[in-house]
Design a protein around this motif. Structure first.
Motif, PDB file in Angstrom:
ATOM      1  N   VAL A 100       2.747   4.258 -11.676  1.00 45.21           N
ATOM      2  CA  VAL A 100       3.799   3.256 -11.498  1.00 45.21           C
ATOM      3  C   VAL A 100       4.929   3.446 -12.508  1.00 45.21           C
ATOM      4  O   VAL A 100       5.046   2.718 -13.484  1.00 45.21           O
ATOM      5  N   PRO A 101       5.766   4.485 -12.254  1.00 38.23           N
ATOM      6  CA  PRO A 101       7.096   4.422 -12.835  1.00 38.23           C
ATOM      7  C   PRO A 101       8.004   3.618 -11.897  1.00 38.23           C
ATOM      8  O   PRO A 101       8.963   3.003 -12.308  1.00 38.23           O
ATOM      9  N   ALA A 102       7.662   3.660 -10.600  1.00 41.20           N
ATOM     10  CA  ALA A 102       8.381   2.873  -9.589  1.00 41.20           C
ATOM     11  C   ALA A 102       7.524   1.657  -9.247  1.00 41.20           C
ATOM     12  O   ALA A 102       6.390   1.787  -8.791  1.00 41.20           O
ATOM     13  N   LEU A 103       8.067   0.471  -9.469  1.00 40.23           N
ATOM     14  CA  LEU A 103       7.279  -0.754  -9.352  1.00 40.23           C
ATOM     15  C   LEU A 103       6.679  -0.986  -7.971  1.00 40.23           C
ATOM     16  O   LEU A 103       5.548  -1.471  -7.874  1.00 40.23           O
ATOM     17  N   PRO A 104       7.377  -0.680  -6.855  1.00 45.30           N
ATOM     18  CA  PRO A 104       6.765  -0.936  -5.549  1.00 45.30           C
ATOM     19  C   PRO A 104       5.466  -0.164  -5.323  1.00 45.30           C
ATOM     20  O   PRO A 104       4.669  -0.539  -4.459  1.00 45.30           O
ATOM     21  N   THR A 105       5.228   0.894  -6.090  1.00 43.18           N
ATOM     22  CA  THR A 105       3.990   1.651  -5.945  1.00 43.18           C
ATOM     23  C   THR A 105       2.772   0.798  -6.284  1.00 43.18           C
ATOM     24  O   THR A 105       1.669   1.051  -5.794  1.00 43.18           O
ATOM     25  N   ALA A 106       2.956  -0.221  -7.133  1.00 41.64           N
ATOM     26  CA  ALA A 106       1.834  -1.108  -7.468  1.00 41.64           C
ATOM     27  C   ALA A 106       1.314  -1.795  -6.211  1.00 41.64           C
ATOM     28  O   ALA A 106       0.094  -1.887  -5.995  1.00 41.64           O
ATOM     29  N   PHE A 107       2.226  -2.273  -5.367  1.00 39.79           N
ATOM     30  CA  PHE A 107       1.821  -2.916  -4.123  1.00 39.79           C
ATOM     31  C   PHE A 107       1.193  -1.902  -3.174  1.00 39.79           C
ATOM     32  O   PHE A 107       0.166  -2.170  -2.539  1.00 39.79           O
ATOM     33  N   ALA A 108       1.801  -0.706  -3.073  1.00 46.79           N
ATOM     34  CA  ALA A 108       1.268   0.327  -2.185  1.00 46.79           C
ATOM     35  C   ALA A 108      -0.140   0.728  -2.602  1.00 46.79           C
ATOM     36  O   ALA A 108      -1.008   0.984  -1.758  1.00 46.79           O
ATOM     37  N   THR A 109      -0.386   0.784  -3.907  1.00 44.73           N
ATOM     38  CA  THR A 109      -1.711   1.144  -4.410  1.00 44.73           C
ATOM     39  C   THR A 109      -2.743   0.097  -4.019  1.00 44.73           C
ATOM     40  O   THR A 109      -3.848   0.426  -3.558  1.00 44.73           O
ATOM     41  N   ARG A 110      -2.384  -1.155  -4.215  1.00 47.20           N
ATOM     42  CA  ARG A 110      -3.306  -2.242  -3.865  1.00 47.20           C
ATOM     43  C   ARG A 110      -3.587  -2.247  -2.366  1.00 47.20           C
ATOM     44  O   ARG A 110      -4.730  -2.458  -1.926  1.00 47.20           O
ATOM     45  N   PHE A 111      -2.557  -1.975  -1.560  1.00 49.31           N
ATOM     46  CA  PHE A 111      -2.738  -1.911  -0.110  1.00 49.31           C
ATOM     47  C   PHE A 111      -3.657  -0.759   0.267  1.00 49.31           C
ATOM     48  O   PHE A 111      -4.565  -0.916   1.088  1.00 49.31           O
ATOM     49  N   ALA A 112      -3.419   0.405  -0.340  1.00 49.88           N
ATOM     50  CA  ALA A 112      -4.244   1.575  -0.015  1.00 49.88           C
ATOM     51  C   ALA A 112      -5.709   1.332  -0.379  1.00 49.88           C
ATOM     52  O   ALA A 112      -6.618   1.701   0.372  1.00 49.88           O
ATOM     53  N   ALA A 113      -5.936   0.705  -1.531  1.00 43.37           N
ATOM     54  CA  ALA A 113      -7.313   0.424  -1.948  1.00 43.37           C
ATOM     55  C   ALA A 113      -8.007  -0.508  -0.964  1.00 43.37           C
ATOM     56  O   ALA A 113      -9.189  -0.324  -0.632  1.00 43.37           O
ATOM     57  N   ALA A 114      -7.272  -1.518  -0.476  1.00 43.35           N
ATOM     58  CA  ALA A 114      -7.847  -2.435   0.504  1.00 43.35           C
ATOM     59  C   ALA A 114      -8.139  -1.711   1.823  1.00 43.35           C
ATOM     60  O   ALA A 114      -9.179  -1.931   2.456  1.00 43.35           O
ATOM     61  N   ILE A 121      -7.020   2.087  -9.761  1.00 43.92           N
ATOM     62  CA  ILE A 121      -6.497   2.102 -11.129  1.00 43.92           C
ATOM     63  C   ILE A 121      -4.981   2.109 -11.056  1.00 43.92           C
ATOM     64  O   ILE A 121      -4.397   2.830 -10.243  1.00 43.92           O
ATOM     65  N   ILE A 122      -4.343   1.290 -11.887  1.00 45.87           N
ATOM     66  CA  ILE A 122      -2.885   1.334 -12.036  1.00 45.87           C
ATOM     67  C   ILE A 122      -2.567   2.167 -13.276  1.00 45.87           C
ATOM     68  O   ILE A 122      -2.985   1.843 -14.387  1.00 45.87           O
ATOM     69  N   ASP A 123      -1.836   3.254 -13.067  1.00 42.73           N
ATOM     70  CA  ASP A 123      -1.387   4.127 -14.149  1.00 42.73           C
ATOM     71  C   ASP A 123       0.030   3.707 -14.515  1.00 42.73           C
ATOM     72  O   ASP A 123       0.996   4.111 -13.878  1.00 42.73           O
ATOM     73  N   LEU A 124       0.162   2.873 -15.541  1.00 44.08           N
ATOM     74  CA  LEU A 124       1.441   2.240 -15.893  1.00 44.08           C
ATOM     75  C   LEU A 124       2.205   3.165 -16.831  1.00 44.08           C
ATOM     76  O   LEU A 124       1.827   3.350 -17.989  1.00 44.08           O
ATOM     77  N   ARG A 125       3.293   3.738 -16.341  1.00 40.41           N
ATOM     78  CA  ARG A 125       3.996   4.772 -17.100  1.00 40.41           C
ATOM     79  C   ARG A 125       5.026   4.232 -18.077  1.00 40.41           C
ATOM     80  O   ARG A 125       5.521   4.964 -18.924  1.00 40.41           O
ATOM     81  N   ASP A 126       5.399   2.972 -17.967  1.00 41.14           N
ATOM     82  CA  ASP A 126       6.381   2.374 -18.873  1.00 41.14           C
ATOM     83  C   ASP A 126       6.000   0.926 -19.103  1.00 41.14           C
ATOM     84  O   ASP A 126       5.018   0.437 -18.539  1.00 41.14           O
TER      85      ASP A 126
END
Length: 409
Positions: A100-114, A121-126
């Motif tokens: 997650v350098p790009a914030l919308p990826t957080a939502f995409a990750t949660r959706f993909a996991a579901a 895992i959220i890899d928070l780059r900043d």
């Protein structure tokens, strides 16, 4: 990070758009190359990972276009997860990692996991979402405020910021693990009630960004004559968080004290035009050169007496460490650090250079004058290079694999 996973015996599949951050692409080219659709690449990636390319809209230099690009990248990833093309047909991962350098990826990750019924895992780059608080300063270094920014700053951005913070915090709270790039950010997240469940946050590991393209370069620390001149290099991104105009002002102040500073800026970014314009109106020696691969930077490092690691004075940046810090430490190039927080601590504690306060050009000018007149200060006597190598080869892999074990238990 993919290489660490592959070397540990894991099978890695990556969903990502084609590289396009530095590419200027018009709508016609985008349509002709069908960059709105997904595709499975035939070859594996450099670490042995499988790659599925997702769609995107071309990025631009404005904040609005960048946000639109990031949103469409996330939507492209979601579409791939839903469609499961090619090798993804019947694919069932044990774990999803969203970087997650790009914030919308957080939502995409949660959706993909579901969708895959797997932990993530959220890899928070900043230091997100804290950097949203600095929206009013994001265009400070570009020298202008766009009409869109003036409109968005009167209500819409506050709403978008609050919504984004809620989405990101929700993704962090429900993650099976979080990786961050600084220990101060890890400590800060561990104390945040908004990402806690029953008083506990998900497991958090600090995995430093010590993986730039590796080079064998190590600076020759032979003697240099003391005098009235200092060569200063900045090789990196000309971004909003850097505000490199501060360095140009410092060079002008140093010249007023009798020391000529030659600045070389190597790279690309949204503030380049504003920096060029500033340099034209200042009594300084400044040159701008295009972005260079890490393996081609050796002549620039040879030329430099010191290299800049430069950030502005946003509070959230106290919990950020530019990756260039580690590259310069490994190359044993003296660092002029215009940073605070953890980045300043690392440079100071490892004897990798000197530190001044962000947004204080007089302090930076005084440092450069002192370095020009006392060149023994440019010698690197600390253990920075050894420490970076240990982080890269031992600490980071151990922490990543430990986090994955925790997330999949």
């Amino acid at each position: 990070m993919a290489k660490i996973l592959v070397d540990a015996g894991h099978d890695v599949t990556v969903i990502a758009p084609p590289p396009h951050y530095q590419r200027k692409m018009g709508v016609r080219t985008w349509l002709q190359e069908r960059k709105f659709s997904s595709a499975v690449e035939n070859n594996t990636g450099p670490a042995g990972e499988h790659i599925v390319r997702s769609g995107f809209l071309p990025a631009g230099s404005s904040l609005t276009l960048r946000a639109l690009n990031q949103a469409t990248v996330a939507l492209g990833a979601i579409w791939v997860v839903l469609k499961r093309p090619g090798k993804l047909c019947g694919y069932q991962p044990d774990l999803v990692i969203g970087t997650v350098p790009a914030l919308p990826t957080a939502f995409a990750t949660r959706f993909a996991a579901a969708r895959f019924k797997a932990p993530y895992i959220i890899d928070l780059r900043d230091a997100w979402p804290d950097l949203l608080e600095e929206f009013s300063n994001w265009n400070k270094g570009t020298g202008r405020k766009s009409l869109r920014e003036r409109v968005l700053s009167r209500g819409p951005m506050q709403l978008i910021s609050a919504l984004t913070r809620t989405v990101v915090n929700g993704a962090l709270k429900n993650a099976a693990g979080i990786s961050v790039t600084s220990s101060k950010l890890a400590q800060d997240l561990a104390a945040r009630p908004e990402i806690m469940t029953d008083g506990h946050t998900p497991p958090i590991e600090t995995i430093r960004n010590v993986f730039p393209p590796e080079t064998c370069y190590v600076k020759d620390e032979g003697p240099r004559p003391e005098g009235e001149r200092l060569n200063v290099l900045y090789a990196g991104t000309f971004g909003r968080a850097q505000n490199l105009e501060n360095a140009i002002k410092a060079a002008e102040l140093a010249r007023a004290q009798g020391v000529d500073i030659e600045l070389r800026f190597v790279g690309a970014g949204v503030t380049r035009d504003a920096l060029t314009e500033t340099a034209e109106h200042r009594a300084v020696e400044v040159s701008f050169e295009s972005r260079q691969p890490a393996e081609d930077l050796a002549p620039f490092y040879d030329w430099a007496d010191t290299a800049l690691v430069h950030l502005t004075d946003w509070e959230a940046l106290d919990r950020a460490v530019p990756s260039k810090t580690y590259e310069l430490m490994a190359a044993r190039v003296h660092i002029s650090g215009v940073v605070s927080g953890e980045a300043a601590d690392i440079i100071r504690d490892r004897g990798a250079g000197d530190i001044v306060t962000p947004e204080n050009p007089q302090q930076l000018a005084d440092l450069w004058v002192h370095l020009a007149c006392h060149r023994q200060r440019l010698a690197i006597n600390g253990d920075g290079a050894t420490w970076v190598e240990d982080e890269r080869s031992t600490t980071a892999p151990e922490r990543l694999l430990r986090l994955i074990d925790k997330a999949t238990q």
